[in-house]
Design a protein around this motif. Sequence first.
Motif, mmCIF file in Angstrom:
data_model
loop_
_atom_site.group_PDB
_atom_site.id
_atom_site.type_symbol
_atom_site.label_atom_id
_atom_site.label_comp_id
_atom_site.label_asym_id
_atom_site.label_seq_id
_atom_site.Cartn_x
_atom_site.Cartn_y
_atom_site.Cartn_z
ATOM 1 N N GLU A 24 -15.870 2.813 1.637
ATOM 2 C CA GLU A 24 -14.779 2.253 0.821
ATOM 3 C C GLU A 24 -14.566 3.091 -0.440
ATOM 4 O OE1 GLU A 24 -14.830 -1.999 0.148
ATOM 5 O OE2 GLU A 24 -13.878 -1.722 -1.794
ATOM 6 N N ILE A 46 -3.836 6.094 5.404
ATOM 7 C CA ILE A 46 -3.430 6.543 4.061
ATOM 8 C C ILE A 46 -2.401 7.670 4.170
ATOM 9 C CG2 ILE A 46 -4.251 7.796 2.016
ATOM 10 C CD1 ILE A 46 -6.917 6.277 2.306
ATOM 11 N N ARG A 82 4.834 5.445 -9.551
ATOM 12 C CA ARG A 82 4.407 4.138 -10.032
ATOM 13 C C ARG A 82 5.602 3.404 -10.629
ATOM 14 N NH1 ARG A 82 -1.085 2.635 -9.229
ATOM 15 N NH2 ARG A 82 -2.209 4.556 -8.874
ATOM 16 N N ALA A 98 -1.976 8.690 -3.609
ATOM 17 C CA ALA A 98 -0.944 7.904 -4.292
ATOM 18 C C ALA A 98 -0.502 8.593 -5.570
ATOM 19 C CB ALA A 98 -1.471 6.510 -4.602
ATOM 20 N N MET A 110 0.831 -1.213 0.000
ATOM 21 C CA MET A 110 0.000 0.000 0.000
ATOM 22 C C MET A 110 0.860 1.255 0.000
ATOM 23 S SD MET A 110 -2.593 1.036 3.019
ATOM 24 C CE MET A 110 -2.564 2.777 3.400
ATOM 25 N N ARG A 111 1.941 1.221 0.770
ATOM 26 C CA ARG A 111 2.843 2.376 0.843
ATOM 27 C C ARG A 111 3.520 2.647 -0.502
ATOM 28 N NH1 ARG A 111 0.837 4.076 5.064
ATOM 29 N NH2 ARG A 111 1.568 3.549 7.146
ATOM 30 N N ARG A 112 3.570 1.611 -1.356
ATOM 31 C CA ARG A 112 4.146 1.798 -2.698
ATOM 32 C C ARG A 112 3.101 2.299 -3.687
ATOM 33 N NH1 ARG A 112 6.767 -4.015 -2.655
ATOM 34 N NH2 ARG A 112 8.578 -3.664 -1.328
ATOM 35 N N GLY A 113 1.882 2.508 -3.199
ATOM 36 C CA GLY A 113 0.841 3.058 -4.070
ATOM 37 C C GLY A 113 -0.081 2.021 -4.678
ATOM 38 N N ASP A 114 -0.059 0.779 -4.140
ATOM 39 C CA ASP A 114 -0.893 -0.286 -4.697
ATOM 40 C C ASP A 114 -2.301 -0.179 -4.104
ATOM 41 O OD1 ASP A 114 -2.175 -2.635 -5.346
ATOM 42 O OD2 ASP A 114 -0.375 -3.860 -5.160
ATOM 43 N N ASP A 115 -3.231 0.276 -4.931
ATOM 44 C CA ASP A 115 -4.595 0.478 -4.415
ATOM 45 C C ASP A 115 -5.279 -0.842 -4.075
ATOM 46 O OD1 ASP A 115 -4.485 0.053 -7.155
ATOM 47 O OD2 ASP A 115 -6.464 0.894 -7.494
ATOM 48 N N VAL A 144 3.296 9.094 -4.660
ATOM 49 C CA VAL A 144 4.000 7.834 -4.885
ATOM 50 C C VAL A 144 4.309 7.655 -6.363
ATOM 51 C CG1 VAL A 144 3.826 5.347 -4.653
ATOM 52 C CG2 VAL A 144 2.806 6.817 -2.940
ATOM 53 N N PHE A 156 -7.297 7.494 -1.430
ATOM 54 C CA PHE A 156 -6.013 6.789 -1.575
ATOM 55 C C PHE A 156 -5.419 7.054 -2.956
ATOM 56 C CE2 PHE A 156 -3.470 3.193 -2.955
ATOM 57 C CZ PHE A 156 -2.541 3.130 -1.932
ATOM 58 N N LEU A 157 -6.260 6.976 -3.988
ATOM 59 C CA LEU A 157 -5.758 7.198 -5.350
ATOM 60 C C LEU A 157 -5.259 8.629 -5.506
ATOM 61 C CD1 LEU A 157 -8.430 5.208 -7.357
ATOM 62 C CD2 LEU A 157 -6.029 4.623 -7.056
ATOM 63 N N PHE A 198 -4.466 -1.660 -0.593
ATOM 64 C CA PHE A 198 -5.246 -0.849 0.349
ATOM 65 C C PHE A 198 -6.661 -1.403 0.495
ATOM 66 C CE2 PHE A 198 -8.460 2.456 0.927
ATOM 67 C CZ PHE A 198 -8.173 2.775 2.236
ATOM 68 N N VAL A 199 -7.280 -1.725 -0.642
ATOM 69 C CA VAL A 199 -8.657 -2.243 -0.596
ATOM 70 C C VAL A 199 -8.698 -3.561 0.195
ATOM 71 C CG1 VAL A 199 -10.546 -3.185 -2.006
ATOM 72 C CG2 VAL A 199 -9.407 -1.071 -2.688
#
Lengths: 209, 208
Positions: B62, A66, B79, B73, A21-26, B77, B69-70, A29-30
Amino acid sequence: MIEKPMTPNLPETDDQLLVRMRRGDDQAFVALYRRRQAAIYRFVLHMSGSATVAEDVTQEVFLALIREQCGYDPQRGTLSGYLFGIARKLVLRHVERGRSDVALETDMESSAPPQLMVNDNPLTDLIDREGIEALRRSVLALPRRYREVVVLCDLEEVDYGEAAFVLGCPIGTVRSRLHRARALLLEKLSQRWHHRPGVGALKPIRCLI
Amino acid sequence: MNCQEFWNTMPELAHEAEDGHLEHLGECSACAALLNRQRTLASGLRMLAADWRSVEAPARVESRLTAAFLGQAGLAVRRPAARWWVPVATWAAAAAAVVALAVFLTRDRPVVPAHRTSSSGVQLAAVKPPEDLETPGDSSDADNDFIPIPNAARIEPNEDLNLVRVEVPRSAMIALGYAVNEDRASEPVEAEVVLGADGLARAVRFVE
């Protein structure tokens, strides 16, 4: 022929999901949210009695995750414990602001059907729906320090060590609070039973059918 | 073993009583009755927990968190290199959608030709706020809520959403049912726009 060793497809731990998640993987997170949200939501709902507060606090807890505001350190405890800890602080803040007006309490007080059965032992009522609802209301009416241990340990089945971490107190304190909380619950249930309209006020009548 | 020792050494209701405890329970009816009541209570608590096991946060939480979050990110962050085009495409689509939204919200009423007077009602209806739209007078929390864009597709549960913050002229608020002082109509106002997976705007919230 070389056989590959069978590796069971174990689910990722919270910490592994958190790293992704910290690497931006949504998706991570979900997955983490879906794994932990229900317990956090129920904890706040039991603590506040308000679905609105439960929704707000659940959202704020995961927003803090987050934004990396929770200061989570895997060496000091589990992620679940950290999330409960944040939720606890936020719900206390809501209660202090006086925003936690026990909505479920008022809704259910008015709709609860009158009890007509007379029973010698109030605890035998716990096996039916009204009894379970009375128990929920009694939990909600406990003083905060006792309510939180009952909700964590008895309802969410958090072990004593993690509960101590969430509450910031020794395990012995969790045990003693839990013991006292159960005694208070028994007392409250007995009081509720003795004040029911069916007890004392009603006498057996002839059956006409 | 006396009563005090019994309760000091037996706090776990789920555990079976040991020999010493059983002996005390045989001798002390008060402790036996209290332990029985506590075990019934523990059973009731387990039933309450089971009753609530299916309770969880509403799906909209959610959706909001995923959008947050998006947003986070996308800003903070990097990619992986193999997918460098994904955020570029997302933000390009978002920018296009925001421009389209701004045009939609700020355009003047269309000049209706004399021979098409019958269609003017349709044009006005297109910018009329929907029935379920919360206007500032509806509730105290209205300023914090997202307002659905008229005629936009509904946000589906679990849909991937993006949240972007833009500046639009204050006059854009008129189309969504807000009262705006004419003297300040040209001033910019910050708004947060929810974009669907297709990059189209679904809802808007005015920040100020």
